[in-house]
Design a protein around this motif. Structure first.
Motif, PDB file in Angstrom:
ATOM      1  N   GLY A 143       0.821  -1.196   0.000  1.00 48.98           N
ATOM      2  CA  GLY A 143       0.000   0.000   0.000  1.00 48.98           C
ATOM      3  C   GLY A 143       0.862   1.254   0.000  1.00 48.98           C
ATOM      4  N   PRO A 144       0.242   2.414  -0.187  1.00 48.17           N
ATOM      5  CA  PRO A 144       0.988   3.665  -0.242  1.00 48.17           C
ATOM      6  C   PRO A 144       1.696   3.965   1.069  1.00 48.17           C
ATOM      7  CG  PRO A 144      -1.206   3.943  -1.170  1.00 48.17           C
ATOM      8  CD  PRO A 144      -1.184   2.603  -0.491  1.00 48.17           C
ATOM      9  N   PRO A 145       2.874   4.586   1.009  1.00 43.30           N
ATOM     10  CA  PRO A 145       3.565   4.979   2.240  1.00 43.30           C
ATOM     11  C   PRO A 145       2.865   6.138   2.927  1.00 43.30           C
ATOM     12  CG  PRO A 145       4.744   5.789   0.311  1.00 43.30           C
ATOM     13  CD  PRO A 145       3.636   4.926  -0.205  1.00 43.30           C
ATOM     14  N   ALA A 146       3.156   6.291   4.209  1.00 44.48           N
ATOM     15  CA  ALA A 146       2.632   7.423   4.971  1.00 44.48           C
ATOM     16  C   ALA A 146       3.268   8.717   4.459  1.00 44.48           C
ATOM     17  CB  ALA A 146       2.928   7.223   6.454  1.00 44.48           C
ATOM     18  N   PRO A 147       2.667   9.883   4.766  1.00 42.21           N
ATOM     19  CA  PRO A 147       3.207  11.141   4.221  1.00 42.21           C
ATOM     20  C   PRO A 147       4.690  11.364   4.485  1.00 42.21           C
ATOM     21  CG  PRO A 147       1.033  11.517   5.134  1.00 42.21           C
ATOM     22  CD  PRO A 147       1.387  10.102   5.471  1.00 42.21           C
ATOM     23  N   GLY A 148       5.134  11.074   5.731  1.00 39.47           N
ATOM     24  CA  GLY A 148       6.546  11.261   6.026  1.00 39.47           C
ATOM     25  C   GLY A 148       7.433  10.311   5.244  1.00 39.47           C
ATOM     26  N   GLU A 149       6.962   9.073   5.067  1.00 35.73           N
ATOM     27  CA  GLU A 149       7.701   8.088   4.269  1.00 35.73           C
ATOM     28  C   GLU A 149       7.696   8.480   2.793  1.00 35.73           C
ATOM     29  OE1 GLU A 149       6.613   4.204   7.054  1.00 35.73           O
ATOM     30  OE2 GLU A 149       5.382   4.701   5.316  1.00 35.73           O
ATOM     31  N   LEU A 150       6.568   9.002   2.333  1.00 33.87           N
ATOM     32  CA  LEU A 150       6.492   9.488   0.960  1.00 33.87           C
ATOM     33  C   LEU A 150       7.489  10.611   0.733  1.00 33.87           C
ATOM     34  CD1 LEU A 150       4.914   9.335  -1.761  1.00 33.87           C
ATOM     35  CD2 LEU A 150       3.410  11.114  -0.828  1.00 33.87           C
ATOM     36  N   ALA A 151       7.655  11.461   1.735  1.00 35.88           N
ATOM     37  CA  ALA A 151       8.614  12.560   1.611  1.00 35.88           C
ATOM     38  C   ALA A 151      10.036  12.033   1.473  1.00 35.88           C
ATOM     39  CB  ALA A 151       8.499  13.483   2.829  1.00 35.88           C
ATOM     40  N   ALA A 152      10.387  11.012   2.253  1.00 28.03           N
ATOM     41  CA  ALA A 152      11.724  10.428   2.126  1.00 28.03           C
ATOM     42  C   ALA A 152      11.922   9.825   0.747  1.00 28.03           C
ATOM     43  CB  ALA A 152      11.942   9.374   3.210  1.00 28.03           C
ATOM     44  N   LEU A 153      10.889   9.161   0.249  1.00 20.43           N
ATOM     45  CA  LEU A 153      10.957   8.605  -1.096  1.00 20.43           C
ATOM     46  C   LEU A 153      11.132   9.709  -2.127  1.00 20.43           C
ATOM     47  CD1 LEU A 153      10.579   6.151  -3.045  1.00 20.43           C
ATOM     48  CD2 LEU A 153       8.121   6.674  -2.994  1.00 20.43           C
ATOM     49  N   GLY A 154      10.349  10.783  -1.994  1.00 24.75           N
ATOM     50  CA  GLY A 154      10.450  11.885  -2.946  1.00 24.75           C
ATOM     51  C   GLY A 154      11.812  12.554  -2.933  1.00 24.75           C
ATOM     52  N   ALA A 155      12.376  12.738  -1.733  1.00 27.81           N
ATOM     53  CA  ALA A 155      13.698  13.358  -1.636  1.00 27.81           C
ATOM     54  C   ALA A 155      14.759  12.492  -2.298  1.00 27.81           C
ATOM     55  CB  ALA A 155      14.044  13.614  -0.167  1.00 27.81           C
ATOM     56  N   ALA A 156      14.689  11.183  -2.054  1.00 27.06           N
ATOM     57  CA  ALA A 156      15.675  10.270  -2.654  1.00 27.06           C
ATOM     58  C   ALA A 156      15.570  10.265  -4.169  1.00 27.06           C
ATOM     59  CB  ALA A 156      15.475   8.863  -2.098  1.00 27.06           C
ATOM     60  N   LEU A 157      14.346  10.202  -4.699  1.00 24.93           N
ATOM     61  CA  LEU A 157      14.176  10.164  -6.153  1.00 24.93           C
ATOM     62  C   LEU A 157      14.572  11.490  -6.785  1.00 24.93           C
ATOM     63  CD1 LEU A 157      10.823   8.185  -6.428  1.00 24.93           C
ATOM     64  CD2 LEU A 157      13.153   7.351  -6.754  1.00 24.93           C
ATOM     65  N   ALA A 158      14.266  12.591  -6.111  1.00 26.75           N
ATOM     66  CA  ALA A 158      14.694  13.890  -6.642  1.00 26.75           C
ATOM     67  C   ALA A 158      16.207  13.989  -6.676  1.00 26.75           C
ATOM     68  CB  ALA A 158      14.095  15.018  -5.785  1.00 26.75           C
ATOM     69  N   GLU A 159      16.881  13.441  -5.663  1.00 27.16           N
ATOM     70  CA  GLU A 159      18.343  13.437  -5.671  1.00 27.16           C
ATOM     71  C   GLU A 159      18.884  12.585  -6.815  1.00 27.16           C
ATOM     72  OE1 GLU A 159      22.070  12.479  -2.626  1.00 27.16           O
ATOM     73  OE2 GLU A 159      20.044  12.762  -1.861  1.00 27.16           O
ATOM     74  N   ALA A 160      18.204  11.462  -7.087  1.00 26.65           N
ATOM     75  CA  ALA A 160      18.624  10.616  -8.204  1.00 26.65           C
ATOM     76  C   ALA A 160      18.459  11.340  -9.529  1.00 26.65           C
ATOM     77  CB  ALA A 160      17.818   9.325  -8.198  1.00 26.65           C
ATOM     78  N   VAL A 161      17.329  11.998  -9.712  1.00 26.03           N
ATOM     79  CA  VAL A 161      17.094  12.727 -10.957  1.00 26.03           C
ATOM     80  C   VAL A 161      18.103  13.861 -11.102  1.00 26.03           C
ATOM     81  CG1 VAL A 161      15.445  14.185 -12.198  1.00 26.03           C
ATOM     82  CG2 VAL A 161      14.666  12.109 -11.062  1.00 26.03           C
ATOM     83  N   ALA A 162      18.421  14.526 -10.000  1.00 27.15           N
ATOM     84  CA  ALA A 162      19.421  15.593 -10.047  1.00 27.15           C
ATOM     85  C   ALA A 162      20.773  15.055 -10.506  1.00 27.15           C
ATOM     86  CB  ALA A 162      19.548  16.262  -8.678  1.00 27.15           C
ATOM     87  N   ALA A 163      21.135  13.848 -10.059  1.00 31.57           N
ATOM     88  CA  ALA A 163      22.397  13.248 -10.485  1.00 31.57           C
ATOM     89  C   ALA A 163      22.381  12.941 -11.980  1.00 31.57           C
ATOM     90  CB  ALA A 163      22.656  11.975  -9.682  1.00 31.57           C
ATOM     91  N   VAL A 164      21.252  12.496 -12.499  1.00 32.81           N
ATOM     92  CA  VAL A 164      21.145  12.243 -13.937  1.00 32.81           C
ATOM     93  C   VAL A 164      21.301  13.537 -14.713  1.00 32.81           C
ATOM     94  CG1 VAL A 164      19.599  11.433 -15.762  1.00 32.81           C
ATOM     95  CG2 VAL A 164      19.707  10.195 -13.587  1.00 32.81           C
TER      96      VAL A 164
END
Length: 801
Positions: free
Chosen positions: A99-120
């Motif tokens: 199921g979907p992560p909680a808001p705080g967990e979603l934020a950690a996921l979003g930060a990690a993916l944004a960092e990955a996209v920034a590296a690309v």
């Protein structure tokens, strides 16, 4: 081919139109994913040049959340690319399973993916195909895989400029309209769509045919229903952030740095991938890879058969559902399935031995992540991000074994306890469920419905000449216990309606009935469905007759209003009769006629619920929650209060969506012709969804014994010419969507199982309720499948823990 560029090939994971993907091993013991491309692409100088440039750029991508490109040789006879091998479920599989992560967990996921996209982006690349199946959740966090090198180069070589690269539902509008070039804002749009999917379990632009998804992307607005509106102090602002990321105009979107900064400020507690539920998924992936590696003979490539090409999508895109949460053990499953035997997965492999063999530098990779690499290379990506893809890449499953078959002449199968009934227009037949032998047969014309119980079977007959009548049979031998053949002679009718007096408008030629708590209610009426019906029966009323279900004694009579009957429900000492004076209103919604509620004991009208005929189950006396599929939406309704608890669009096409009315283990299951989904019964959020499988033709997925049954494509990926999943019956784990059992039957019109006596649909008086035990568990251990007038019976599968 035993070796590529110094990497020894351990197992062929799959191949497609662009090339192959192998599990490889470096001299150090490190496991890698090795992509090789097809000869015809290797012969194209434009392909090699683009491959050379982007491979060089990709090798400079450095970030904690990106899968590294380790090596490449664009000049080889067959160009190849070696990448880090990431262990864990794809984001698709993780959301589907947990199921979907909680808001705080979603934020950690979003930060990690944004960092990955920034590296690309820092490497001078634009990912262009960011989607849930291109994110693998590992012990070290989410890893963005596939920078689109081989695939983008191949597509540009083959199609020239102007070809859209990406996945429907995640492609930015400017790429679809040709109004912009693939810049960083393209990845911000995809990141917003990906996080919206993670937050809700469904993609923001829906699912279905590719052209419809693309149209909604360019002309519609994203569906952010279910996205958390705020945190404890309304501080999260997720809808605003994701809405901005999904803006049509690139200039209106935030930058990747802004997304990273915002999400980083919203993180709360341990990251999602460090929670126990997620680490458990990752451990299972490691064990599955360990089993695959352990089976490969040392020093030689595996003899594992190829993973079939799963394309077969519309010509607007070459995307198809990715194998999100599926196993690499697919290859072994294919081998077992072709031999017609049960397939096992070798889950007992020694994980520690695997990690020693693979080396400490193993960055980890699940089967799902590996096959997602294959999907991107071959063009078999995730079309919308909402499916777990279990239908495309099955894990270990059993093949159905036929016990007996019987020609039914089109009769409908119905189970109650150990009895199997065939309901035909000319006969009701009881069979022994295990052998198929006839126990008895009651032959009579115009049978429309039967409600079985432990002692009695009630049969409704509706004749176009005589009207409706009821016959009640002994369940053991089929002997007639009582009948109400002529309702005009019912002693409870008022004197002015007895016989054929001039004041009698008639009972109509249609009928419906229900049985509960020892009371059988027969309703007669005339149809109001068409203008012709309304002209031929002007002013006809519906009438209700109450009988003692055991003896047939007439209890009461009630004459209702001028309308046809569209539904009935009996519970809590009440009988609700849903009526309508037309078929449909101009907006496609059934007219909101009042729902008449009668007392079951004496037929006295208790109340009329305005507009209640749309939901006949919602009336005084009903308890619990009922789930509806109407007007292209799914909803949950509290029956006692008639309050809608949640409402949402379905996964897949909305026109023919169905849903199981009651929750089982906290889930309800919905289906369209080619999509099967599990929804959280409390919130309506998608827990998992697979394509290539839908409900039987009789409409509703069957949930029984921890499994959900549907009709699907061959687990190995074969497809029917019209695209309909008509290969046979699937039994999937109701909680996870994983394939447990499959039988090649053809397009099943009905699937029924034997209910457990504790959940057989019996009421307190021992008489069967309306469900007839359809939603019971498979206590009898049998599955009956009806296809083209032939009934086949199989040994029921067991749910694996």
């Amino acid at each position: 081919m035993d070796q590529v560029g110094g990497y020894r090939l351990v197992a062929l994971l799959g191949e497609g139109g662009m090339g192959r993907v192998h599990l490889g091993r470096a001299a150090s013991g490190r496991l890698v994913a090795v992509k090789t491309v097809r000869e015809h692409l290797a012969a194209d100088p434009l392909f090699r040049e683009r491959f050379r440039r982007e491979a060089a750029a990709a090798r400079s991508v450095a970030g904690p959340f990106t899968a590294a490109v380790l090596d490449a040789d664009p000049e080889a006879v067959r160009p190849w690319l070696a990448t880090e091998f990431c262990t864990g479920p794809t984001l698709t599989g993780a959301v589907s399973a947990l199921g979907p992560p909680a808001p705080g967990e979603l934020a950690a996921l979003g930060a990690a993916l944004a960092e990955a996209v920034a590296a690309v982006h820092a490497a001078g690349l634009v990912h262009r195909d960011l989607k849930p199946s291109n994110v693998v959740v590992t012990r070290d966090g989410p890893m963005v895989i596939d920078f689109g090198i081989a695939r983008a180069a191949a597509e540009e070589s083959l199609t020239g400029s102007g070809e859209i690269v990406g996945s429907p539902g995640f492609i930015a509008p400017e790429l679809l309209t040709g109004a912009g070039e693939p810049g960083p804002a393209v990845d911000v749009f995809a990141l917003g769509a990906l996080l919206a999917y993670a937050a809700t379990g469904h993609p923001p632009f829906g699912t279905g045919p590719v052209h419809q998804v693309l149209y909604r992307t360019t002309h519609g607005v994203p569906d952010l229903g279910g996205v958390p509106a705020g945190g404890p102090d309304a501080a999260y602002g997720w809808r605003e952030l994701l809405g901005a990321c999904l803006s049509r105009e690139p200039g209106d979107r935030p930058t990747v740095a802004e997304v990273l900064s915002t999400c980083a400020g919203w993180t709360d507690g341990d990251p999602w991938w460090e929670r126990e539920a997620m680490t458990g998924l990752i451990r299972r992936r490691e064990e599955e890879i360990a089993a695959l590696v352990a089976e490969a003979p040392p020093g030689t490539p595996s003899n594992t058969p190829d993973v079939p090409d799963e394309s077969g999508v519309s010509e607007e895109s070459d995307e198809a559902p990715a194998p999100g949460a599926a196993d690499v053990t697919t290859t072994r499953a294919v081998a077992g399935a072709k031999s017609g035997t049960a397939v096992s997965g070798g889950r007992g492999a020694d994980r520690r031995r695997f990690l020693r063999w693979g080396g400490a530098a193993l960055a980890g990779a699940a089967a799902a992540g590996t096959v997602a690499w294959l999907a991107s290379l071959t063009g078999n990506g995730d079309a919308d991000g909402a499916e777990s893809g279990a239908s495309a890449s099955p894990g270990p499953y059993a093949r159905g074994r036929v016990l007996w078959t019987r020609d039914t002449g089109g009769a409908r199968p119905l189970r109650h306890g150990g009895a199997l009934y065939l309901v035909g227009t000319g006969a009701l037949t009881r069979l022994d469920a295990r052998s198929g032998a006839v126990v008895w047969s009651h032959r009579t014309d115009d049978i429309t419905e039967a409600v079985p119980g432990p002692e009695l079977v009630h049969v409704l007959r509706v004749s176009p000449y005589v009207g409706a009548s009821v016959t009640t049979l002994d369940a053991a031998n089929g002997a007639v216990r009582w009948s109400a053949e002529t309702v005009r002679r019912n002693p409870r009718r008022p004197p002015e309606l007895l016989g054929f007096g001039s004041d009698d408008m008639g009972d109509g030629t249609e009928g419906a009935f229900s049985v509960a708590a020892g009371v059988l209610c027969l309703v007669t009426y005339s149809s109001y469905a068409t203008a012709w019906h309304r002209r031929t029966a002007p002013g006809a009323t519906w009438r209700a007759y109450g009988y003692d279900a055991r003896t047939g004694d007439a209890l009461w009579f009630h004459q209702g209003g001028k309308a046809g009957v569209v539904g009935m429900h009996q519970a809590g000492g009440r009988i609700a009769v849903a009526t309508a004076r037309t078929s449909f209103s101009a907006d496609g919604e059934e007219n909101g006629e009042p729902l008449a509620v009668l007392r079951a004991a004496d037929g006295t009208p208790e109340r009329a619920i305005p507009g209640g005929s749309r939901r006949p189950e919602a009336h005084p006396g009903s308890r619990g929650v009922h789930h509806y599929a109407a007007r292209g939406r799914l909803s949950a309704v509290d029956l006692a209060t008639r309050r809608t608890l949640w409402s949402r669009e379905p996964d897949g096409e909305a026109d023919d969506v169905t849903i199981t009315p009651a929750a089982v283990a906290g889930l309800v299951h919905s289906g369209t012709y080619d999509t099967l989904s599990a929804l959280d019964a409390k919130t309506g959020r998608t827990r998992w969804s697979v394509t290539g499988v839908g409900p039987p033709e009789d409409g509703v997925p069957l949930v029984s014994g921890g499994l959900v049954y549907g009709v699907g494509r061959a687990p190995e990926g074969e497809e029917t010419p019209d695209g309909r999943p008509a290969w046979g019956v699937h039994a999937r784990n109701a909680a996870t969507g994983a394939l447990v059992w499959a039988a090649e039957t053809g397009p099943a019109t009905a699937v029924v199982t034997g209910p457990d006596p504790a959940d057989s649909g019996e009421d307190a008086d021992g008489e069967s309720a309306e469900s007839g035990g359809r939603e019971g568990t498979a206590g009898a251990g049998l599955v009956h499948v009806s296809v083209d007038g032939v009934l086949s019976t199989f040994a029921a599968p067991e749910v694996r823990a």
